[in-house]
Design a protein around this motif. Structure first.
Motif, short mmCIF file in Angstrom:
data_model
loop_
_atom_site.label_atom_id
_atom_site.label_comp_id
_atom_site.label_asym_id
_atom_site.label_seq_id
_atom_site.Cartn_x
_atom_site.Cartn_y
_atom_site.Cartn_z
N ARG A 83 33.37 -13.56 -19.91
CA ARG A 83 32.60 -13.44 -21.14
C ARG A 83 32.90 -12.14 -21.85
O ARG A 83 33.03 -12.10 -23.09
N GLN A 104 29.11 -20.85 -21.98
CA GLN A 104 29.81 -19.70 -21.42
C GLN A 104 28.97 -18.43 -21.51
O GLN A 104 29.04 -17.57 -20.62
N ARG A 105 28.18 -18.30 -22.55
CA ARG A 105 27.32 -17.12 -22.67
C ARG A 105 26.16 -17.16 -21.67
O ARG A 105 25.74 -16.11 -21.16
N GLN A 144 30.83 -22.54 -26.03
CA GLN A 144 30.50 -21.13 -26.26
C GLN A 144 29.09 -20.80 -25.78
O GLN A 144 28.86 -19.78 -25.15
#
Length: 323
Positions: A281, A178-179, A175
């Protein structure tokens, strides 16, 4: 007058032009033979620079202060326990090392710690539950067989606790990666368009993106090191995709491999991939927002509605009770 006639003579002019053409041809063909060969010296300088880069990256990775450590040696006690009980043969899965890398745990030390935790947590929980139920008097109203079965059940759950913790760590890292990955690609695109190589661009990204995401900085720094000392650059890109496990990163690494192999424009591929990762995203955020109302239904029914009924019907009930 004779000189002018000789210069304007067609035969003389043809001979002069032929001599000039022959001389130009000879100079064209023989010129490279007399020029110094700079290719070997340039290749030698590139090889020396590459060797220096490898040594520098290896020395950096071996320092204690650097967060990217490729090899963490296990402690002697953990290694002795794992080797004596042969835990690697009985408990190590085919993809356990890959999952540990995805969780940011590299080397043999996390592997040995994970294996020891899998055999150490169940008996510890079993003893704790037995002490609580039989010594401290917890659940004394239940028979001894039920309390003993509960201890066995807790011990079985403890066997899977390390896997659950590992999966949660992998999910958190993914996470965070991915951000931060779309912004990292934008920065890499700026570096590449300014004339930097892909190694320099990744090194710059690893330095700049560390304030936003330590995970992204760590992965880019490790990829930069692998690009400097691995013989096949494709392996470094594939390792980045395996360590993250994200589809967006896999697509970017595939584009980088294609650019390395076929010479396709790297800047255009990075621009497209950055937009795709940004859309991914945004779609993840939209999915979480769409799943919020069903998740709020039960808390609203259990916590909000009773309070609302008390506020609305409370005064009426009080008046009825006063009559």
């Amino acid at each position: 007058m004779n000189l002018v006639d000789s210069l304007t003579d067609p035969v003389f002019m043809a001979s002069a032009l032929a001599a000039l053409a022959v001389g130009a041809t000879v100079m064209t063909l023989a010129g490279p033979l007399f020029q110094p060969d700079k290719l070997k010296s340039r290749m030698k300088s590139v090889a020396l620079e590459r060797d220096q880069l490898r040594q520098r990256e290896r020395a950096k990775l071996q320092t204690k202060d650097d967060p990217v450590r490729l090899r963490n040696t296990p402690k002697a006690a953990l290694q002795r326990i794992v080797d004596q009980l042969n835990l690697r043969k009985h408990l190590e899965d085919s993809d356990l090392k890959e999952k540990l890398r995805m969780a940011g745990l590299r080397g043999d030390a996390p592997l040995y710690t994970f294996l020891v935790m899998r055999i150490g947590i169940p008996p510890l929980l079993f003893v704790l539950v037995l002490l609580y139920t039989f010594v401290l008097g917890g659940f004394a109203e239940h028979p001894a067989s039920v309390r003993f079965a509960a201890a066995i059940g807790v011990a079985l759950v403890g066997f899977f606790i390390p896997k659950i913790l590992l999966s949660n760590r992998i999910q958190r890292r993914q996470q965070e990666m991915q951000r931060a990955f779309p912004d990292s690609l934008d920065l890499m695109l700026i570096c590449v368009e300014s004339g930097m190589s892909i190694e320099q661009a990744m090194r710059k990204v690893s330095e700049e993106v560390g304030q936003q995401s330590v995970v992204a900085a760590e992965e880019f720094a490790l990829t930069t090191a692998e690009l400097s000392y691995l013989q096949d650059r494709r392996v470094a890109y594939e390792n980045l995709a395996k360590r993250t496990g994200l589809e967006g990163v896999k697509a970017v690494t595939a584009a980088l491999i294609q650019a390395e192999r076929y010479g396709t424009p790297l800047a255009h591929a990075l621009r497209v991939m950055a937009q795709e990762n940004r859309d991914m995203r945004m779609s993840e955020a939209e999915k979480k927002a769409a799943a919020l109302p069903p998740k709020l239904t039960v808390p609203m029914i259990v916590f909000f509605l009773p309070v609302l009924f008390v506020v609305i019907l409370g005064p009426a009930v009080i008046r009825v009770m006063e009559l």
